[in-house]
Scaffold this active site. Structure first.
Site, PDB file in Angstrom:
ATOM      1  N   GLY A  30      38.477  41.380  31.887  1.00  0.00           N
ATOM      2  CA  GLY A  30      39.884  41.253  31.523  1.00  0.00           C
ATOM      3  C   GLY A  30      40.346  39.814  31.520  1.00  0.00           C
ATOM      4  O   GLY A  30      41.054  39.371  30.610  1.00  0.00           O
ATOM      5  N   GLY A  31      39.953  39.060  32.548  1.00  0.00           N
ATOM      6  CA  GLY A  31      40.361  37.663  32.636  1.00  0.00           C
ATOM      7  C   GLY A  31      39.829  36.834  31.486  1.00  0.00           C
ATOM      8  O   GLY A  31      40.548  36.001  30.908  1.00  0.00           O
ATOM      9  N   GLU A  68      29.881  41.519  41.116  1.00  0.00           N
ATOM     10  CA  GLU A  68      30.816  42.142  42.040  1.00  0.00           C
ATOM     11  C   GLU A  68      30.835  43.653  41.854  1.00  0.00           C
ATOM     12  O   GLU A  68      30.871  44.150  40.735  1.00  0.00           O
ATOM     13  CB  GLU A  68      32.228  41.593  41.833  1.00  0.00           C
ATOM     14  CG  GLU A  68      33.252  42.211  42.776  1.00  0.00           C
ATOM     15  CD  GLU A  68      34.675  41.796  42.462  1.00  0.00           C
ATOM     16  OE1 GLU A  68      35.524  41.874  43.361  1.00  0.00           O
ATOM     17  OE2 GLU A  68      34.951  41.418  41.304  1.00  0.00           O
ATOM     18  N   CYS A 118      39.831  41.064  46.553  1.00  0.00           N
ATOM     19  CA  CYS A 118      39.034  40.046  45.864  1.00  0.00           C
ATOM     20  C   CYS A 118      38.235  39.217  46.854  1.00  0.00           C
ATOM     21  O   CYS A 118      37.302  38.504  46.466  1.00  0.00           O
ATOM     22  CB  CYS A 118      39.935  39.145  45.027  1.00  0.00           C
ATOM     23  SG  CYS A 118      41.345  38.473  45.928  1.00  0.00           S
ATOM     24  N   LYS A 172      54.045  41.582  32.625  1.00  0.00           N
ATOM     25  CA  LYS A 172      53.436  42.766  32.011  1.00  0.00           C
ATOM     26  C   LYS A 172      53.040  43.667  33.168  1.00  0.00           C
ATOM     27  O   LYS A 172      52.096  43.404  33.896  1.00  0.00           O
ATOM     28  CB  LYS A 172      52.223  42.367  31.173  1.00  0.00           C
ATOM     29  CG  LYS A 172      51.893  43.339  30.029  1.00  0.00           C
ATOM     30  CD  LYS A 172      51.321  44.657  30.489  1.00  0.00           C
ATOM     31  CE  LYS A 172      49.880  44.491  30.924  1.00  0.00           C
ATOM     32  NZ  LYS A 172      49.252  45.813  31.271  1.00  0.00           N
ATOM     33  N   GLY A 188      42.306  40.176  38.337  1.00  0.00           N
ATOM     34  CA  GLY A 188      41.611  41.407  37.986  1.00  0.00           C
ATOM     35  C   GLY A 188      40.152  41.160  37.691  1.00  0.00           C
ATOM     36  O   GLY A 188      39.514  40.304  38.307  1.00  0.00           O
ATOM     37  N   SER A 189      39.633  41.875  36.725  1.00  0.00           N
ATOM     38  CA  SER A 189      38.201  41.837  36.442  1.00  0.00           C
ATOM     39  C   SER A 189      37.815  40.610  35.634  1.00  0.00           C
ATOM     40  O   SER A 189      38.644  39.980  34.965  1.00  0.00           O
ATOM     41  CB  SER A 189      37.796  43.090  35.656  1.00  0.00           C
ATOM     42  OG  SER A 189      38.358  43.052  34.350  1.00  0.00           O
ATOM     43  N   GLU A 201      42.228  34.906  38.149  1.00  0.00           N
ATOM     44  CA  GLU A 201      41.337  35.164  39.281  1.00  0.00           C
ATOM     45  C   GLU A 201      40.536  36.411  38.920  1.00  0.00           C
ATOM     46  O   GLU A 201      41.108  37.476  38.707  1.00  0.00           O
ATOM     47  CB  GLU A 201      42.141  35.387  40.552  1.00  0.00           C
ATOM     48  CG  GLU A 201      41.283  35.649  41.770  1.00  0.00           C
ATOM     49  CD  GLU A 201      42.053  36.314  42.877  1.00  0.00           C
ATOM     50  OE1 GLU A 201      41.591  37.372  43.357  1.00  0.00           O
ATOM     51  OE2 GLU A 201      43.121  35.802  43.252  1.00  0.00           O
TER      52      GLU A 201
END
Length: 526
Positions: free
Chosen positions: A243-244, A393, A300, A182, A239-240, A263
């Site tokens: 989102g994860g 973060e 990250c 994606k 990503g965030s 992650e």
């Protein structure tokens, strides 16, 4: 470069309203229309991957390795076209993109070497013991086998190395799993160019149709449909946290829950021991000013938290860090959304109790060009411990110095931290033994423990662990970087009592593939 969705070897006709990429430096639209996939494209890509899987997983290891090497060669052949497009879509300088291109192709060739050597399958053979008392033992053998079709979500901050042909794709293909990517909407042109390189490599090496597909989306519907599809067997995401976790929860709500290797960020605490500050406070400050602002802080592994005990040496470090940060020019962030999020979160944190700004970088010339200035703040340990919001973060050129009154309070700081990708200890050799408990506590929080270095910069090698306790990742047993990343896409299978004709070559008598195997508790190539 085409904006059409690629399912297997075929580009699909456009059926939706297109979107375009934005140059974050200029704010202008870039050339090219890209068409979000529809559900028919999703189903077709998954159907092809499902059909390709039983063929691809059983293709000889040398042919799989040739496929991975061909991908690297085709990507390199894109040359300046790819480098310039990736830079335009991400705002990252050409030099950074060239380095990332080298890492991407190096990863592919590294996994090709792993596949060609073959021992990664962890073959284990226990010979039959027909005369064992009181019960005979049948012959047993075991190895790792591919899971099935995998979905890879492209990352925003690495348009090549964590994207269409990045480490997730390379390791999944190496394991024998077809991949559906994606594409990240921030760099669709880069994704399209790389996808065509993979398509060419697949055709050249006669891989089955459906071993790779690329789908575009400017929202969330395509990703959601892929994660929920019953034939998908694993998902990767970088990503965030938001989102994860959304992807993880979708995967767990399926009739057949599947692994999601997400992650989701980290603040990568750095523990500053007093001895090294006494000797090298200014040098360490300069080193960390560079790490905090590297790539506009969009890593990250950015060192978002600095921990130390109040002392004249820590005060020297603070002053030197502030001075070094003030000399750093503003940097363009990856997307307008990331820039706005950085501004919002950093402003929000500065309103928290006890926060004091100790250093800022040069201010951007205007407020509309996605350029962020660096920011370093300070807070007392007691206020940090009492306020969980301070440990979130802030994705960008930001770091927070937390000042403890004592070493015991420094340990308390570590105790309240969530799981991290990395923890760094800055200390002289002769003082490390005085802080064993603190170092042990720090090590329990992270997947990679660094001594006297910076967390930014992740080597792609066998010994790398790029993953950590939740919420840094959804499963701390695995890494997304390095050769062990292949283990995310396999499962162990044991064969009991089968004759040689029915066993994989990796498990047959005589070791026809000449790989390392554990036979009756001994590693051997016999």
């Amino acid at each position: 470069m085409t904006g059409q969705n690629l399912t297997g070897y075929t580009y699909q006709p456009a059926t939706t309203k297109p979107f375009t990429a934005i140059n974050p430096v200029t704010g202008k639209q870039l050339e090219g229309d890209f068409y979000p996939a529809n559900h028919a494209h999703v189903n077709h890509a998954v159907q092809l991957a499902t059909q390709a899987f039983p063929v691809y997983k059983n293709i000889a290891k040398d042919k799989k390795a040739a496929f991975l090497r061909a991908i690297a060669t085709e990507i390199e052949a894109l040359g300046d076209v790819l480098i310039e497009r990736a830079s335009a879509e991400s705002g990252l300088p050409l030099g950074r993109i060239k380095g990332e291109l080298g890492r991407t192709c190096g990863q592919l060739r590294l996994f090709a070497d792993v596949v060609a050597e073959g021992s990664w399958v962890e073959a284990v053979i226990d010979s039959p013991l027909p005369n064992r008392e009181p019960m005979p033992r049948p012959g047993l053998c075991k190895m790792l086998v591919a899971l099935g079709p995998v979905v890879v979500f492209g990352a925003s901050n690495f348009p090549l190395a964590f994207s269409v042909a990045g480490g997730d794709t390379a390791s999944a293909l190496a394991a024998g799993c077809p991949v559906i990517v994606k594409a990240h909407p921030a760099h669709p042109g880069t994704g399209a160019l790389v996808a065509e390189a993979i398509r060419k490599a697949a055709e050249q090496t006669q891989m089955p149709d459906g071993v790779f597909s690329l789908l575009f989306d400017d929202g969330f519907s395509v990703g959601e449909a892929l994660v929920k599809h019953e034939n998908i067997k694993a998902v990767t995401f970088t990503g965030s946290f938001k989102g994860g976790m959304a992807i993880y929860q979708l995967a767990q709500q399926r009739r057949e829950p599947i692994p999601v290797f997400a992650e989701m960020g980290s603040i990568n605490p750095v523990v500053l021991l007093p001895g090294i500050l006494q000797n090298k406070a200014e040098d360490i400050a300069a080193q960390y000013a560079g790490s905090i602002t590297l790539g506009a802080g969009q890593f990250c592994t950015n060192p978002g938290l600095l921990l130390g005990v109040a002392s004249p040496e820590l005060a020297r470090f603070e002053m030197a860090l502030a001075k070094a940060i003030s000399a750093v020019p503003p940097s363009t962030m990856l997307t307008p959304g990331i820039y706005q999020n950085f501004k919002h979160l950093s402003a929000e944190l500065l309103q928290q109790k006890g926060i004091e700004v100790i250093g800022t970088g040069a201010e951007p010339e205007s407020d509309g060009d996605n350029q962020a200035g660096a920011l370093v703040a300070k807070v007392k340990a007691v206020d940090f411990i009492a306020n969980p919001a301070l440990s979130q973060e802030v994705f960008g050129p930001y770091s927070l110095l937390v000042v403890a009154d004592t070493v015991e309070q420094l340990k308390q700081l570590i105790d309240v931290l969530d799981g991290q990708l990395t923890v760094t200890i800055m200390g002289e050799t002769d003082e490390l033994s005085d802080h064993k408990e603190l170092i042990e506590k720090a090590g329990n929080k992270a997947g990679r423990i660094i001594l006297n270095g910076v967390p930014t910069g992740v080597e792609v090698c066998a010994a790398m662990q790029h993953g950590g306790p939740f919420p840094a990742t959804t499963d701390s047993r695995f890494t997304s970087v390095g050769t062990s990343a292949i283990r995310r896409f396999v499962r162990p299978v044991s064969w009991q009592g089968w004759g040689q004709d029915f066993l994989p070559d990796e498990l047959k008598d005589g070791n026809p593939l000449n790989i390392w195997r554990m036979v009756d508790q001994q590693w051997t190539k016999d």
